[in-house]
Design a protein around this motif. Structure first.
Motif, mmCIF file in Angstrom:
data_model
loop_
_atom_site.group_PDB
_atom_site.id
_atom_site.type_symbol
_atom_site.label_atom_id
_atom_site.label_comp_id
_atom_site.label_asym_id
_atom_site.label_seq_id
_atom_site.Cartn_x
_atom_site.Cartn_y
_atom_site.Cartn_z
ATOM 1 N N LYS A 252 -15.344 -0.950 0.676
ATOM 2 C CA LYS A 252 -13.908 -1.188 0.798
ATOM 3 C C LYS A 252 -13.646 -2.597 1.345
ATOM 4 C CE LYS A 252 -12.367 2.807 -0.621
ATOM 5 N NZ LYS A 252 -11.513 2.921 -1.821
ATOM 6 N N ASP A 254 -12.599 -6.791 -0.226
ATOM 7 C CA ASP A 254 -12.008 -7.489 -1.371
ATOM 8 C C ASP A 254 -12.989 -8.554 -1.869
ATOM 9 O OD1 ASP A 254 -10.480 -8.921 -3.179
ATOM 10 O OD2 ASP A 254 -8.634 -8.677 -2.031
ATOM 11 N N GLU A 358 -8.422 4.613 7.166
ATOM 12 C CA GLU A 358 -6.979 4.455 6.974
ATOM 13 C C GLU A 358 -6.618 3.003 6.676
ATOM 14 O OE1 GLU A 358 -2.894 5.547 6.769
ATOM 15 O OE2 GLU A 358 -4.835 6.494 6.382
ATOM 16 N N ARG A 361 -7.561 2.542 3.113
ATOM 17 C CA ARG A 361 -6.637 3.244 2.208
ATOM 18 C C ARG A 361 -5.364 2.445 1.985
ATOM 19 N NH1 ARG A 361 -2.189 5.847 1.945
ATOM 20 N NH2 ARG A 361 -1.752 5.590 4.176
ATOM 21 N N VAL A 362 -4.782 1.953 3.077
ATOM 22 C CA VAL A 362 -3.524 1.206 2.938
ATOM 23 C C VAL A 362 -3.771 -0.125 2.231
ATOM 24 C CG1 VAL A 362 -1.622 0.130 4.188
ATOM 25 C CG2 VAL A 362 -2.533 2.328 4.972
ATOM 26 N N PHE A 364 -6.046 -1.005 0.029
ATOM 27 C CA PHE A 364 -6.426 -0.962 -1.385
ATOM 28 C C PHE A 364 -5.616 0.046 -2.206
ATOM 29 C CE2 PHE A 364 -10.130 -2.620 0.922
ATOM 30 C CZ PHE A 364 -10.266 -3.839 0.259
ATOM 31 N N ASP A 365 -5.363 1.241 -1.658
ATOM 32 C CA ASP A 365 -4.622 2.240 -2.428
ATOM 33 C C ASP A 365 -3.130 1.936 -2.476
ATOM 34 O OD1 ASP A 365 -7.081 3.368 -2.599
ATOM 35 O OD2 ASP A 365 -6.629 5.154 -1.413
ATOM 36 N N GLU A 366 -2.629 1.189 -1.483
ATOM 37 C CA GLU A 366 -1.207 0.844 -1.478
ATOM 38 C C GLU A 366 -0.996 -0.643 -1.784
ATOM 39 O OE1 GLU A 366 1.383 2.518 1.389
ATOM 40 O OE2 GLU A 366 -0.008 4.125 1.939
ATOM 41 N N ALA A 367 -2.003 -1.245 -2.408
ATOM 42 C CA ALA A 367 -1.857 -2.645 -2.837
ATOM 43 C C ALA A 367 -0.700 -2.762 -3.826
ATOM 44 C CB ALA A 367 -3.151 -3.126 -3.482
ATOM 45 N N ARG A 388 -1.814 -6.921 0.055
ATOM 46 C CA ARG A 388 -2.582 -5.891 0.766
ATOM 47 C C ARG A 388 -1.854 -5.651 2.084
ATOM 48 N NH1 ARG A 388 -6.281 -4.694 -2.497
ATOM 49 N NH2 ARG A 388 -7.495 -6.216 -3.694
#
Length: 944
Positions: A252, A254, A358, A361-362, A364-367, A388
């Protein structure tokens, strides 16, 4: 019959006039509206202070400190005239003298030094917000001995940020409040970045974003966090690197961001010998890497290059490996696994993993993406900006440890691995940052009699050759900054000046000149010891530190120990310049600077300290302040602000230059201050939309910054996950190179100056039996000790108990209001206690700078600050306990020299109230004050 309601004016006029300026009650530099009314003497006086809604920093919000500026301005403790000591040091016995007499006396002490031995003047200032000016003055005097308060505040955070990514938190940058969805704070006290942080937290919480607070103490920002992590003090770096371990194992991070914008793909010499650990460079000095497109070696900045994070390069029998390899090897080690570090950090392994998950998650999943095209420094055009939405903020709490530099580096590296720096939703730089370490000056120490110093005092070293050493290898500076003891001390070591001067190590000085630095009380790690140093005499009865000049606006504890007092104004009576050359008020979207101006005239015989410095310079005809014909260039500080040019077209203020239409660059405009006053005391120049993010690599931003005078030419650079200058110091400690460290420092340099972030234990020698962590933090309503005499703020914090966690309260049989004896290897205090549950279970703490010495600040001797208030400073020493090697090691970070305030360990036990009088101990004898004691009742009303 109807009822007649009385006619009430529900909106009476607050004032007759509003004058807009900049607050000085902390370092946020908010905009304020100062409401004026005509007083009984017929002059306009301050009636009310509110926030300026148009100001970029606070947008009208004003805290308790800012509102209480009225009481700061009218404090009974204000000094009233220049003072010359007539009794022994510490007696508080002075006589008033005229300004001409005071300045002539100061010049008579300093001018002979300048002509013979400029280094015998040590000029150090507190948090005065005009360091570009005070450093310019010191440079033109010719002394190498200048610095400000950063060395005992948060130099670790600032310096680690500059070396790693070209800037750090707070005055260097801010979260992207509009887009962030997870905000994580480390070690942030309530007074730092006060209004912007409060406004930002309110903004993000209103839309459901998360706030995580990492701090041993749950107050202020941590109290409103959704998740509070009560970490063991000094282990933040271990916690951060454990999260790095988890993120790397989970993949996880970039990788695209790391390859494009950092030195992760840069090749490092992996052979034994004098080049081991150094970058592979071309003939121009540019870092080299492997281009994925061609598989060939190439400079990092060439058009079309796609850096390879994996490829190695072998040439002439030497293997060169990318930085990313070294990072993976180190941080994937089980040494950083949550299960390994949990006990030391005081955080369960499962919780470390959950927080890391967490964050990932924020990130990458909420990019998300912003529909904004931009072009990078390699010429590649990107159709969108990738966001990000994770942001971090940190301050002094993680800095003030002996491992603080590496901890701060670890936090910056964590941000970079996630790709959250200078992207939408992440951390964003404020102009004039970002600037890499190579864009800053190096420290200078070339002293010649009757000459200016050969360059700026402070800066960033890039290897042993840049250290401030004399030809014989001894320290060139009185504070030993930029030496083998603390090579990267970018802000100097103000906390070591008095003890080194007293010891004559590395040499004796003649005159100590200080401004707004309460070194005989809360600004010293060794309060009683420093008082003894300031008053100590030699065998001839002469003071060991021969002369002390001090400037302050108030009768602080330090005043009694000076030989000459130059009384400063309050912030409403002076000119100040919050400059792009110094610590401006910029936002991430704009360059901004500001002024203060005399909204009221002083009613005492006082002068702004900067104006006093100009007048001293004129008396001594310092270069930089003197025209070729011998006449003075500047008459006062306002004259300097407008007419000084650091280089052609670049001055202290960026707004309304030249014909009044130019920003950043332009000729001197004689009406510049008037334009600032008309505009509310500030100037803003907005960054173009295409330049708002990716500033270090964004061609549009680089071009805009050149136009503003921030750069002379575009200077794109890579973030430094691996800091090569640190490796150069290690190589020297390993015996390579001409400039070698002393043998007793080799082991420490090799162990601590790792080019990749590390963590090491800071438990000090001599702490056997002292197992409890002891901390201070400043309350939201105070800043440093600036509100100490403020009648309104004192009602909020008039005394300070020692806060003790429930576990230690029970173990020691303590209840609220009991007294405890707290001891350290250096000293002892006896103080009242109060239980606090939301506190690391092995940590005690108190508010900083509430305790006052009797006689200071115009307070009554029975004031609660002087009887119940206390300082932890009595338990701290600027030197560590003896190690048995014949040396006394500084109580500071071995890389920067920052004071390690928060490494203090104590033991605590229940005690009877001291001598039946229930006053905190130690109780030093009262000092006489030149302003006496304030009135029993302080009332303030202006007009009708």
């Amino acid at each position: 019959m109807g009822f007649n309601q009385p006619q009430i004016d529900t909106s009476p006029p607050v004032s007759e006039e509003i004058r807009q300026t900049t607050c000085y009650m902390c370092a946020c530099r908010c905009g304020i509206n100062v409401h004026m009314k005509t007083g009984s003497d017929g002059k306009k006086q301050v009636a009310y202070i509110e926030g300026n809604r148009d100001h970029p920093v606070n947008k009208g919000v004003l805290c308790a400190k800012g509102s209480a500026g009225i009481m700061q301005h009218n404090a009974p403790s204000r000094l009233r005239a220049p003072l010359k000591r007539v009794g022994p040091r510490g007696s508080g016995q002075f006589e008033e003298v005229t300004w001409d007499e005071a300045l002539d006396l100061a010049a008579s002490w300093m001018e002979p030094l300048r002509k013979t031995a400029p280094e015998k003047l040590a000029f150090f200032t507190g948090r005065d917000q005009s360091q570009s000016f005070t450093s310019f003055w010191a440079q033109n005097f010719g002394t190498p001995n200048y610095a400000a308060h950063g060395g005992f505040c948060s130099v670790n955070m600032a310096t680690a940020g500059i070396y790693t990514m070209g800037g750090a938190f707070w005055e260097f940058g801010q979260p992207d409040w509009d887009h962030t969805k997870l905000f994580m704070l480390f070690g942030v006290a309530e007074d730092h970045d006060s209004n912007p942080i409060k406004m930002g937290i309110g903004q993000i919480k209103a839309r459901g974003a998360q706030v995580i607070g990492v701090n041993p103490i749950r107050t202020g920002y941590n109290a409103v966090a959704d998740d509070w992590v009560g970490i063991t003090p000094g282990t933040d770096g271990l916690f951060i690197l454990s999260m790095v371990h988890v993120l790397l194992k989970a993949g996880k991070i970039d990788l695209d961001y790391l390859s494009r914008f950092t030195n992760a793909p840069v090749l490092v010499n992996a052979s034994d010998g004098p080049e081991q650990g150094l970058f592979l460079r071309d003939e121009t000095g540019k870092e080299l890497l492997i281009d994925r497109n061609t598989g060939k070696l190439t400079p990092f900045d060439q058009p079309g290059v796609r850096p390879d994070l994996h490829a190695t390069y072998r040439h002439a029998g030497v293997t060169h490996r990318p930085v990313f390899h070294l990072m993976a090897e180190r941080y994937l080690s089980d040494d950083y696994a949550p299960e390994t570090v949990a006990e030391q950090c005081g955080i369960p392994a499962s919780r470390i993993r959950a927080i890391a998950a967490e964050i990932a998650r924020v990130a990458f999943d909420e990019a998300f993406e912003l529909d904004q095209e931009w072009t990078d420094f390699r010429g590649e055009t990107h159709k969108t900006m990738v966001g990000r939405p994770v942001s971090f903020h940190s301050m002094r709490g993680v800095s003030a440890h002996a491992n603080g530099f590496q901890t701060c580096r670890a936090l910056h590296v964590l941000q970079i691995l996630l790709g959250t720096v200078e992207v939408p939703g992440g951390f964003r730089f404020k102009p004039p940052y970002p600037k890499p370490a190579t864009a800053h000056p190096k420290p200078h120490c070339g002293v010649k009699p009757d000459c200016a110093l050969d360059g700026p005092h402070l800066g960033f070293v890039h290897g042993p050759d840049d250290l401030a050493l004399c030809k014989d290898g001894s320290p060139a500076r009185i504070d030993k900054a930029f030496t083998w003891e603390n090579p990267m001390s970018a802000h100097g070591l103000m906390h070591m000046v008095i003890s080194n001067a007293h010891a004559g190590d590395p040499y004796k000085i003649d005159t100590l000149f200080m401004y707004m630095a309460n070194m005989s009380w809360n600004s010293s790690m060794n309060t009683r010891g420093v008082i003894e140093m300031l008053t100590d005499t030699d065998e001839d009865g002469e003071y060991v530190i021969p002369r002390i000049i001090y400037s302050d606006a108030y009768s602080s504890e330090m005043v009694a120990y000076a030989d000459l007092i130059l009384p400063d104004t309050t912030y409403l009576e002076r000119h100040d310049c919050i400059s792009l050359l110094d610590r401006p008020i910029c936002e991430a979207d704009a360059a901004a600077d500001a002024i203060r101006w005399p909204v009221v005239e002083p009613d005492r015989d006082v002068r702004g300290f900067q104006t006093a410095l100009v007048q001293l310079a004129n008396r001594m005809k310092l270069p930089g302040f003197t025209n070729e014909d011998g006449s003075a260039k500047y008459q006062d500080y306002a004259d300097y602000i407008v007419n000084h040019e650091r280089k052609p077209g670049i001055g202290p203020l960026a707004g309304w230059r030249g014909d009044g239409e130019q920003s950043g660059r332009g000729a001197v405009n004689p009406e510049q201050l008037d334009r600032y006053i008309e505009n509310g005391g500030f100037h803003v120049s907005h960054i173009p939309d295409a330049a708002l993010y990716y500033k270090p690599w964004n061609s549009a931003y680089q071009d805009w910054a050149v136009g503003m005078g921030i750069y002379d030419k575009p200077e794109p650079y890579l973030f430094q996950l691996y800091v090569e200058p640190m490796r150069k110091f290690q190589l020297a400690a390993e015996g390579y190179g001409e400039r070698q460290p002393p043998d007793h420092l080799r082991k420490r340099i090799k162990a601590t100056m790792d080019p990749l972030p590390i963590w090491y234990e800071t438990d000090q020698q001599g702490n056997e039996g002292f197992t409890v962590n002891a901390l201070t933090q400043r309350p939201m309503a105070m800043y440093h000790s600036w509100g100490s005499q403020n009648a309104w703020l004192r009602q909020l914090h008039g005394r300070n108990p020692l806060y003790v966690p429930t576990k230690l309260m029970q173990q020691n049989g303590l209840s609220d209001g009991d007294w405890a004896r707290v001891t350290s290897p250096h000293g002892e205090i006896t103080v009242p206690v109060m239980e606090m549950a939301a506190l690391n279970e092995n940590t005690v703490w108190t508010w900083n700078a509430i305790g006052k010495r009797k006689g200071a600040w115009a307070l009554d001797e029975n004031a609660p600050e002087a009887t119940k208030g206390f300082l932890l400073n009595h338990l701290i020493h600027e030197l560590l306990p003896p190690k048995g090697d014949g040396l006394r090691w500084a109580n500071s970070d071995p890389i920067t020299g920052q004071a390690a305030w928060f490494d203090l360990k104590v033991k605590i036990e229940k005690a009877a109230p001291p001598d039946g009088i229930a006053e905190s101990q130690p109780a030093l004898d009262p000092i006489a004050s030149p302003v006496g004691t304030g009135p029993d009742k302080l009332t303030w009303k202006v007009g009708k």
